[in-house]
Design a protein around this motif. Structure first.
Motif, PDB file in Angstrom:
ATOM      1  N   ARG A 139     -18.752 -30.153 -22.722  1.00 33.59           N
ATOM      2  CA  ARG A 139     -17.839 -30.944 -23.569  1.00 33.59           C
ATOM      3  C   ARG A 139     -16.629 -30.100 -24.005  1.00 33.59           C
ATOM      4  NH1 ARG A 139     -16.878 -36.180 -25.258  1.00 33.59           N
ATOM      5  NH2 ARG A 139     -16.172 -36.141 -27.388  1.00 33.59           N
ATOM      6  N   ALA A 140     -16.865 -28.798 -24.247  1.00 32.77           N
ATOM      7  CA  ALA A 140     -15.786 -27.896 -24.653  1.00 32.77           C
ATOM      8  C   ALA A 140     -14.989 -27.380 -23.450  1.00 32.77           C
ATOM      9  CB  ALA A 140     -16.363 -26.719 -25.441  1.00 32.77           C
ATOM     10  N   LYS A 141     -15.395 -27.812 -22.247  1.00 32.95           N
ATOM     11  CA  LYS A 141     -14.735 -27.399 -21.002  1.00 32.95           C
ATOM     12  C   LYS A 141     -14.758 -25.878 -20.817  1.00 32.95           C
ATOM     13  CE  LYS A 141     -12.085 -31.501 -20.574  1.00 32.95           C
ATOM     14  NZ  LYS A 141     -11.189 -32.360 -21.117  1.00 32.95           N
ATOM     15  N   LEU A 142     -15.878 -25.278 -21.216  1.00 36.10           N
ATOM     16  CA  LEU A 142     -16.090 -23.853 -21.014  1.00 36.10           C
ATOM     17  C   LEU A 142     -16.791 -23.641 -19.674  1.00 36.10           C
ATOM     18  CD1 LEU A 142     -17.442 -22.909 -24.548  1.00 36.10           C
ATOM     19  CD2 LEU A 142     -15.200 -22.362 -23.594  1.00 36.10           C
ATOM     20  N   PRO A 143     -16.605 -22.490 -19.069  1.00 35.65           N
ATOM     21  CA  PRO A 143     -17.357 -22.214 -17.841  1.00 35.65           C
ATOM     22  C   PRO A 143     -18.848 -22.083 -18.156  1.00 35.65           C
ATOM     23  CG  PRO A 143     -16.088 -20.289 -18.506  1.00 35.65           C
ATOM     24  CD  PRO A 143     -15.706 -21.401 -19.431  1.00 35.65           C
ATOM     25  N   GLU A 144     -19.673 -22.403 -17.191  1.00 31.37           N
ATOM     26  CA  GLU A 144     -21.117 -22.268 -17.368  1.00 31.37           C
ATOM     27  C   GLU A 144     -21.466 -20.791 -17.558  1.00 31.37           C
ATOM     28  OE1 GLU A 144     -25.130 -23.033 -14.751  1.00 31.37           O
ATOM     29  OE2 GLU A 144     -23.426 -24.362 -14.456  1.00 31.37           O
ATOM     30  N   PRO A 145     -22.355 -20.475 -18.498  1.00 30.49           N
ATOM     31  CA  PRO A 145     -22.742 -19.074 -18.691  1.00 30.49           C
ATOM     32  C   PRO A 145     -23.378 -18.494 -17.423  1.00 30.49           C
ATOM     33  CG  PRO A 145     -23.556 -20.430 -20.494  1.00 30.49           C
ATOM     34  CD  PRO A 145     -23.031 -21.360 -19.445  1.00 30.49           C
ATOM     35  N   SER A 146     -23.211 -17.206 -17.233  1.00 35.03           N
ATOM     36  CA  SER A 146     -23.844 -16.505 -16.108  1.00 35.03           C
ATOM     37  C   SER A 146     -25.344 -16.416 -16.314  1.00 35.03           C
ATOM     38  CB  SER A 146     -23.298 -15.080 -16.008  1.00 35.03           C
ATOM     39  OG  SER A 146     -21.903 -15.059 -15.998  1.00 35.03           O
ATOM     40  N   LEU A 147     -25.755 -16.366 -17.575  1.00 38.86           N
ATOM     41  CA  LEU A 147     -27.160 -16.169 -17.902  1.00 38.86           C
ATOM     42  C   LEU A 147     -27.451 -16.830 -19.242  1.00 38.86           C
ATOM     43  CD1 LEU A 147     -29.745 -14.505 -17.091  1.00 38.86           C
ATOM     44  CD2 LEU A 147     -28.809 -12.654 -18.451  1.00 38.86           C
ATOM     45  N   ILE A 148     -28.554 -17.575 -19.305  1.00 37.58           N
ATOM     46  CA  ILE A 148     -29.019 -18.179 -20.553  1.00 37.58           C
ATOM     47  C   ILE A 148     -30.457 -17.719 -20.746  1.00 37.58           C
ATOM     48  CG2 ILE A 148     -29.575 -20.303 -21.789  1.00 37.58           C
ATOM     49  CD1 ILE A 148     -27.417 -21.711 -20.132  1.00 37.58           C
ATOM     50  N   VAL A 149     -30.731 -17.144 -21.923  1.00 34.13           N
ATOM     51  CA  VAL A 149     -32.058 -16.610 -22.195  1.00 34.13           C
ATOM     52  C   VAL A 149     -32.606 -17.259 -23.458  1.00 34.13           C
ATOM     53  CG1 VAL A 149     -33.389 -14.525 -22.713  1.00 34.13           C
ATOM     54  CG2 VAL A 149     -31.429 -14.398 -21.166  1.00 34.13           C
ATOM     55  N   HIS A 150     -33.816 -17.818 -23.377  1.00 31.80           N
ATOM     56  CA  HIS A 150     -34.504 -18.296 -24.573  1.00 31.80           C
ATOM     57  C   HIS A 150     -35.269 -17.123 -25.152  1.00 31.80           C
ATOM     58  CE1 HIS A 150     -37.713 -20.355 -26.894  1.00 31.80           C
ATOM     59  NE2 HIS A 150     -36.649 -21.004 -27.312  1.00 31.80           N
ATOM     60  N   ARG A 164     -31.986 -31.227 -32.120  1.00 32.25           N
ATOM     61  CA  ARG A 164     -32.343 -29.806 -32.162  1.00 32.25           C
ATOM     62  C   ARG A 164     -31.610 -29.073 -31.063  1.00 32.25           C
ATOM     63  NH1 ARG A 164     -38.578 -29.083 -32.075  1.00 32.25           N
ATOM     64  NH2 ARG A 164     -37.897 -26.951 -31.827  1.00 32.25           N
ATOM     65  N   ILE A 165     -31.278 -27.806 -31.342  1.00 28.42           N
ATOM     66  CA  ILE A 165     -30.624 -27.000 -30.321  1.00 28.42           C
ATOM     67  C   ILE A 165     -31.640 -26.722 -29.222  1.00 28.42           C
ATOM     68  CG2 ILE A 165     -29.580 -24.771 -29.754  1.00 28.42           C
ATOM     69  CD1 ILE A 165     -28.445 -24.653 -32.524  1.00 28.42           C
ATOM     70  N   GLY A 166     -31.356 -27.224 -28.063  1.00 24.23           N
ATOM     71  CA  GLY A 166     -32.173 -26.984 -26.886  1.00 24.23           C
ATOM     72  C   GLY A 166     -31.240 -26.736 -25.725  1.00 24.23           C
ATOM     73  N   LEU A 167     -31.799 -26.419 -24.586  1.00 24.92           N
ATOM     74  CA  LEU A 167     -30.987 -26.089 -23.423  1.00 24.92           C
ATOM     75  C   LEU A 167     -30.069 -27.249 -23.030  1.00 24.92           C
ATOM     76  CD1 LEU A 167     -30.305 -23.935 -21.399  1.00 24.92           C
ATOM     77  CD2 LEU A 167     -32.204 -24.737 -19.976  1.00 24.92           C
ATOM     78  N   ASP A 168     -30.576 -28.477 -23.075  1.00 20.06           N
ATOM     79  CA  ASP A 168     -29.736 -29.631 -22.717  1.00 20.06           C
ATOM     80  C   ASP A 168     -28.549 -29.776 -23.655  1.00 20.06           C
ATOM     81  OD1 ASP A 168     -31.356 -30.253 -20.579  1.00 20.06           O
ATOM     82  OD2 ASP A 168     -32.522 -31.752 -21.680  1.00 20.06           O
ATOM     83  N   LEU A 169     -28.784 -29.591 -24.953  1.00 19.94           N
ATOM     84  CA  LEU A 169     -27.701 -29.710 -25.929  1.00 19.94           C
ATOM     85  C   LEU A 169     -26.692 -28.576 -25.766  1.00 19.94           C
ATOM     86  CD1 LEU A 169     -26.487 -31.270 -28.280  1.00 19.94           C
ATOM     87  CD2 LEU A 169     -27.914 -29.911 -29.818  1.00 19.94           C
ATOM     88  N   ILE A 170     -27.170 -27.373 -25.484  1.00 18.43           N
ATOM     89  CA  ILE A 170     -26.272 -26.244 -25.263  1.00 18.43           C
ATOM     90  C   ILE A 170     -25.390 -26.504 -24.053  1.00 18.43           C
ATOM     91  CG2 ILE A 170     -26.192 -23.818 -24.549  1.00 18.43           C
ATOM     92  CD1 ILE A 170     -28.729 -23.426 -26.315  1.00 18.43           C
ATOM     93  N   LYS A 171     -26.000 -26.948 -22.950  1.00 13.46           N
ATOM     94  CA  LYS A 171     -25.231 -27.231 -21.735  1.00 13.46           C
ATOM     95  C   LYS A 171     -24.236 -28.374 -21.975  1.00 13.46           C
ATOM     96  CE  LYS A 171     -28.372 -25.431 -18.273  1.00 13.46           C
ATOM     97  NZ  LYS A 171     -29.189 -25.742 -17.085  1.00 13.46           N
TER      98      LYS A 171
END
Length: 143
Positions: free
Chosen positions: A118-129, A106-113
Motif C-alpha cells: 500500500r505504501a509502494k515500498l519494495p518488498e523486503p529482502s528478508l522477513i523474520v518472525h 493484529r500485526i501479522g505477515l499478511d498485514l505487513i505485506k
C-alpha cells in the motif's frame, strides 16, 4: 523469506546474506546475540564479516534461544557503540509487539505485506518472525 525462529543453519544463512557485499579487506565486525527467554541471559559474539567467519561462532549459540544478527558493521570486535559503527548492510525495521493492532487487525505477515504494498515500498529482502514481533530487512547492494 520468512522464518519463525532462527536455528543454527538459518542464522548462518541470514548472516551470509547480510555479509555478501562486505569487501574482503574491510576488517569490519558484526555481532550475534543469543538470548535465553527463561533466564534473560544474553550471549554476545562478534565475527569478521568478510570471508565466511560466521561459521566459527554459530556453534556457540544455543539454537533454542532467540537470536539476532546486527545489520550494522563495526570497526571493533569488542564494542558495539555509536562510535564504532561504520556501515550497514541493510535497512532494518523492528516491529516488536506481535499482538499490536493496526486498523483493527493484529500485526501479522499478511498485514505487513499489505502495508508495504500500500505504501509502494519494495518488498523486503528478508522477513523474520522473532517470536515477539517481526524484523524486516532491505539488504543494500553496497554498504
Amino acid at each position: 523469506m520468512h522464518k519463525k525462529m532462527f536455528r543454527s543453519y538459518e542464522i548462518d544463512d541470514h548472516a551470509q546474506s547480510l555479509d555478501a557485499r562486505v569487501p574482503a579487506d574491510a576488517n569490519l565486525y558484526r555481532f550475534i546475540m543469543s538470548k535465553d527467554e527463561e533466564t534473560d541471559k544474553v550471549k554476545n559474539r562478534s565475527y569478521l564479516a568478510s570471508g565466511g567467519a560466521i561459521d566459527s561462532i554459530v556453534d556457540v549459540l544455543d539454537p533454542s534461544h532467540h537470536q539476532y544478527v546486527t545489520p550494522a558493521l563495526y570497526n571493533s570486535k569488542k564494542a558495539r557503540t555509536k562510535r564504532t559503527l561504520v556501515a550497514t548492510s541493510a535497512l532494518y525495521v523492528d516491529l516488536d509487539d506481535a499482538l499490536a493492532v493496526i486498523d483493527g487487525d493484529r500485526i501479522g505477515l499478511d498485514l505487513i505485506k499489505y502495508a508495504i504494498n500500500r505504501a509502494k515500498l519494495p518488498e523486503p529482502s528478508l522477513i523474520v518472525h522473532t517470536g515477539g514481533g517481526w524484523h524486516l530487512y532491505w539488504i543494500f547492494n553496497e554498504l
